[in-house]
Enzyme design. Structure first.
Site, PDB file in Angstrom:
ATOM      1  N   THR A  10       0.825  -1.202   0.000  1.00  0.00           N
ATOM      2  CA  THR A  10       0.000   0.000   0.000  1.00  0.00           C
ATOM      3  C   THR A  10       0.859   1.251   0.000  1.00  0.00           C
ATOM      4  O   THR A  10       0.717   2.123  -0.854  1.00  0.00           O
ATOM      5  CB  THR A  10      -0.880   0.040   1.277  1.00  0.00           C
ATOM      6  OG1 THR A  10      -1.388  -1.263   1.517  1.00  0.00           O
ATOM      7  CG2 THR A  10      -1.999   1.035   1.127  1.00  0.00           C
ATOM      8  N   SER A  12       4.721   3.229   0.478  1.00  0.00           N
ATOM      9  CA  SER A  12       6.177   3.154   0.500  1.00  0.00           C
ATOM     10  C   SER A  12       6.650   4.148   1.536  1.00  0.00           C
ATOM     11  O   SER A  12       6.390   5.334   1.427  1.00  0.00           O
ATOM     12  CB  SER A  12       6.754   3.528  -0.865  1.00  0.00           C
ATOM     13  OG  SER A  12       6.400   2.544  -1.797  1.00  0.00           O
ATOM     14  N   ASP A 101      10.041  -8.272   3.776  1.00  0.00           N
ATOM     15  CA  ASP A 101       9.694  -7.484   4.968  1.00  0.00           C
ATOM     16  C   ASP A 101       9.586  -8.400   6.183  1.00  0.00           C
ATOM     17  O   ASP A 101      10.011  -8.055   7.291  1.00  0.00           O
ATOM     18  CB  ASP A 101       8.406  -6.664   4.750  1.00  0.00           C
ATOM     19  CG  ASP A 101       7.225  -7.486   4.250  1.00  0.00           C
ATOM     20  OD1 ASP A 101       7.393  -8.653   3.836  1.00  0.00           O
ATOM     21  OD2 ASP A 101       6.101  -6.947   4.277  1.00  0.00           O
ATOM     22  N   ARG A 102       9.054  -9.601   5.991  1.00  0.00           N
ATOM     23  CA  ARG A 102       8.970 -10.570   7.086  1.00  0.00           C
ATOM     24  C   ARG A 102      10.361 -11.015   7.511  1.00  0.00           C
ATOM     25  O   ARG A 102      10.673 -11.112   8.693  1.00  0.00           O
ATOM     26  CB  ARG A 102       8.154 -11.794   6.645  1.00  0.00           C
ATOM     27  CG  ARG A 102       6.724 -11.474   6.297  1.00  0.00           C
ATOM     28  CD  ARG A 102       6.017 -12.681   5.691  1.00  0.00           C
ATOM     29  NE  ARG A 102       6.024 -13.842   6.588  1.00  0.00           N
ATOM     30  CZ  ARG A 102       5.685 -15.071   6.225  1.00  0.00           C
ATOM     31  NH1 ARG A 102       5.311 -15.311   4.977  1.00  0.00           N
ATOM     32  NH2 ARG A 102       5.693 -16.059   7.096  1.00  0.00           N
ATOM     33  N   SER A 123      -0.741  -4.101   5.132  1.00  0.00           N
ATOM     34  CA  SER A 123      -1.771  -4.528   4.172  1.00  0.00           C
ATOM     35  C   SER A 123      -2.188  -5.955   4.486  1.00  0.00           C
ATOM     36  O   SER A 123      -3.349  -6.325   4.400  1.00  0.00           O
ATOM     37  CB  SER A 123      -1.226  -4.499   2.753  1.00  0.00           C
ATOM     38  OG  SER A 123      -0.689  -3.246   2.474  1.00  0.00           O
TER      39      SER A 123
HETATM   40  N1  LIG Z   1      -2.093   7.032   5.923  1.00  0.00           N
HETATM   41  C1  LIG Z   1      -2.336   5.733   5.784  1.00  0.00           C
HETATM   42  N2  LIG Z   1      -2.487   5.225   4.559  1.00  0.00           N
HETATM   43  C2  LIG Z   1      -2.719   3.905   4.386  1.00  0.00           C
HETATM   44  N3  LIG Z   1      -2.824   3.046   5.381  1.00  0.00           N
HETATM   45  C3  LIG Z   1      -2.702   3.518   6.620  1.00  0.00           C
HETATM   46  C4  LIG Z   1      -2.443   4.862   6.888  1.00  0.00           C
HETATM   47  N4  LIG Z   1      -2.344   5.006   8.226  1.00  0.00           N
HETATM   48  C5  LIG Z   1      -2.549   3.813   8.761  1.00  0.00           C
HETATM   49  N5  LIG Z   1      -2.781   2.907   7.811  1.00  0.00           N
HETATM   50  C6  LIG Z   1      -3.062   1.519   8.078  1.00  0.00           C
HETATM   51  O1  LIG Z   1      -1.839   0.881   7.851  1.00  0.00           O
HETATM   52  C7  LIG Z   1      -2.022  -0.296   7.103  1.00  0.00           C
HETATM   53  C8  LIG Z   1      -0.923  -0.345   6.108  1.00  0.00           C
HETATM   54  O2  LIG Z   1       0.205  -0.542   6.884  1.00  0.00           O
HETATM   55  P1  LIG Z   1       1.653  -0.499   6.311  1.00  0.00           P
HETATM   56  O3  LIG Z   1       2.017   0.884   5.987  1.00  0.00           O
HETATM   57  O4  LIG Z   1       2.489  -1.265   7.270  1.00  0.00           O
HETATM   58  O5  LIG Z   1       1.343  -1.261   4.972  1.00  0.00           O
HETATM   59  P2  LIG Z   1       2.255  -1.858   3.872  1.00  0.00           P
HETATM   60  O6  LIG Z   1       3.681  -1.725   4.255  1.00  0.00           O
HETATM   61  O7  LIG Z   1       1.797  -1.367   2.576  1.00  0.00           O
HETATM   62  O8  LIG Z   1       1.812  -3.299   4.063  1.00  0.00           O
HETATM   63  P3  LIG Z   1       2.530  -4.569   3.520  1.00  0.00           P
HETATM   64  O9  LIG Z   1       3.970  -4.420   3.841  1.00  0.00           O
HETATM   65  O10 LIG Z   1       1.857  -5.647   4.308  1.00  0.00           O
HETATM   66  O11 LIG Z   1       2.214  -4.559   2.105  1.00  0.00           O
HETATM   67  C9  LIG Z   1      -3.399  -0.246   6.477  1.00  0.00           C
HETATM   68  O12 LIG Z   1      -4.050  -1.478   6.723  1.00  0.00           O
HETATM   69  C10 LIG Z   1      -4.116   0.886   7.201  1.00  0.00           C
HETATM   70  O13 LIG Z   1      -5.141   0.396   8.027  1.00  0.00           O
HETATM   71  C1  LIG Z   2       2.703 -11.042   2.949  1.00  0.00           C
HETATM   72  C2  LIG Z   2       3.260  -9.709   2.497  1.00  0.00           C
HETATM   73  C3  LIG Z   2       2.344  -9.096   1.465  1.00  0.00           C
HETATM   74  C4  LIG Z   2       3.291  -8.794   3.733  1.00  0.00           C
HETATM   75  O1  LIG Z   2       3.776  -7.534   3.404  1.00  0.00           O
HETATM   76  C5  LIG Z   2       4.702  -9.839   1.956  1.00  0.00           C
HETATM   77  O2  LIG Z   2       5.538 -10.311   2.952  1.00  0.00           O
HETATM   78  C6  LIG Z   2       4.774 -10.760   0.755  1.00  0.00           C
HETATM   79  O3  LIG Z   2       4.444 -10.383  -0.329  1.00  0.00           O
HETATM   80  N1  LIG Z   2       5.247 -12.019   0.984  1.00  0.00           N
HETATM   81  C7  LIG Z   2       5.427 -13.025  -0.030  1.00  0.00           C
HETATM   82  C8  LIG Z   2       4.691 -14.261   0.333  1.00  0.00           C
HETATM   83  C9  LIG Z   2       5.206 -14.946   1.572  1.00  0.00           C
HETATM   84  O4  LIG Z   2       5.808 -14.310   2.453  1.00  0.00           O
HETATM   85  O5  LIG Z   2       5.008 -16.162   1.673  1.00  0.00           O
HETATM   86  K   LIG Z   3       5.083  -3.838   5.947  1.00  0.00           K
END
Ligand SMILES: Nc1ncnc2c1ncn2[C@@H]1O[C@H](COP(=O)(O)OP(=O)(O)OP(=O)(O)O)[C@@H](O)[C@H]1O
Ligand SMILES: CC(C)(CO)[C@@H](O)C(=O)NCCC(=O)O
Ligand SMILES: [K+]
Length: 279
Positions: A10, A12, A101-102, A123
């Site tokens: 979602t 960066s 990321d994990r 996300s």
């Molecule tokens: N400004 C924002 N924009 C989007 N999501 C937000 C915001 N603030 C909080 N969130 C929450 O944060 C979550 C997204 O978290 P994070 O930024 O860790 O996502 P991500 O790094 O894109 O996720 P992933 O690494 O799993 O793809 C969303 O589920 C949402 O509920």
């Molecule tokens: C599960 C997410 C989306 C969490 O950000 C990411 O770690 C990912 O795309 N993983 C690849 C699939 C896996 O970890 O098995």
């Molecule tokens: K993340």
């Protein structure tokens, strides 16, 4: 300056870190689908000497980003999931398929406290375990709060859970659609983490410290029943551990690493699990 980049599905996220003092100078976030082009939300690349990247976005997004950065910045380090790193062995059958990321979260957690449970509420919500000795077991992936809500299509997607609300308020039966949805997905996330944590500690015979990161870390953490630390920079911590550039990083210190409380005794975790099985 070091530019650390955490490219999620979602958002960066980025931060600028001073190479000399190890201080964080600024931070920001942009939507991942947007082009990585200098602007108000993007750090000034003139001051950047090195970049460290964690990306789970589509391959093309990473390739474009790296290509652009290589033209302007001396050193670009891209993290990847490997079979082994920093004393941790990757539990995946195909280690490179574990989301980086994990992997970085697990490496940061292991560096900070040793064996642990690392939870990322973004996300997706991911729950990973590393045992004493560094064996990563693998983990669990479930939809994040926002994805759960959007998938319901009940017209509640824009009404987020108030991150300041108390877990008690969020767990009562909802009396409006938006409340029923918010409380339902909150319950799903929190009870999954509580249960998985207890199940794995029980079956492995070890009480593990618990760390939580990601955009929804704060609100989710408030519903957790066991001691834990919220660590917003956990993925960045993994980048620091993999590619140490500052004196503090070379000494093994990660910026913003929290004090992680000791876990409760294994007997208590087991008693809680036995109790929930009776219900
Ligand atoms: N400004 C924002 N924009 C989007 N999501 C937000 C915001 N603030 C909080 N969130 C929450 O944060 C979550 C997204 O978290 P994070 O930024 O860790 O996502 P991500 O790094 O894109 O996720 P992933 O690494 O799993 O793809 C969303 O589920 C949402 O509920
Ligand atoms: C599960 C997410 C989306 C969490 O950000 C990411 O770690 C990912 O795309 N993983 C690849 C699939 C896996 O970890 O098995
Ligand atoms: K993340």
């Amino acid at each position: 300056m070091i530019l650390d980049l955490d490219i999620g599905n979602t958002l960066s996220k980025w931060r600028l870190k001073d190479v000399d003092t190890s201080e964080i100078r600024s931070r920001g976030a942009v939507w991942t689908r947007e082009e990585w082009r200098p602007g108000a939300d993007i750090p000034n690349l003139e001051v950047v000497e090195s970049v460290r990247i964690s990306s789970v976005a589509r391959r093309a997004v990473l390739e474009e980003t790296v290509q652009l950065l290589r033209q302007r910045v001396g050193a670009v380090y891209v993290a990847s999931s490997t079979p082994e790193a920093l004393g941790v062995t990757n539990g995946y059958e195909e280690p490179e398929r574990l989301g980086v990321d994990r992997w970085l979260g697990v490496l940061a957690g292991y560096q900070q406290v040793g064996a642990c449970c690392a939870v990322d509420c973004g996300s997706a919500i991911t729950i990973d375990f590393v045992l004493p000795g560094g064996r990563h077991l693998g983990g669990y992936i479930l939809p994040g709060l926002r994805l759960m809500k959007e998938s319901l299509k009940l017209g509640t997607r824009n009404v987020a859970i108030d991150p300041d609300s108390e877990p008690e308020e969020l767990l009562v039966p909802g009396r409006r659609t938006v409340e029923a949805v918010n409380h339902g997905i909150y319950m799903a996330a929190v009870s999954a983490i509580n249960r998985v944590y207890a199940e794995v500690c029980d079956s492995e015979g070890v009480a593990l410290p618990l760390m939580v990161t990601g955009g929804d870390a704060r609100v989710v953490a408030r519903g957790l029943q066991v001691p834990h630390a919220v660590w917003p920079d956990m993925v960045y911590g993994g980048l620091e551990a993999c590619f140490p550039l500052t004196a503090a990083e070379r000494a093994g210190r990660m910026a913003g690493a929290p004090c992680v409380p000791s876990p409760v005794a294994l007997e208590k975790i087991r008693a809680g699990l036995a109790f929930s099985m009776l219900l």
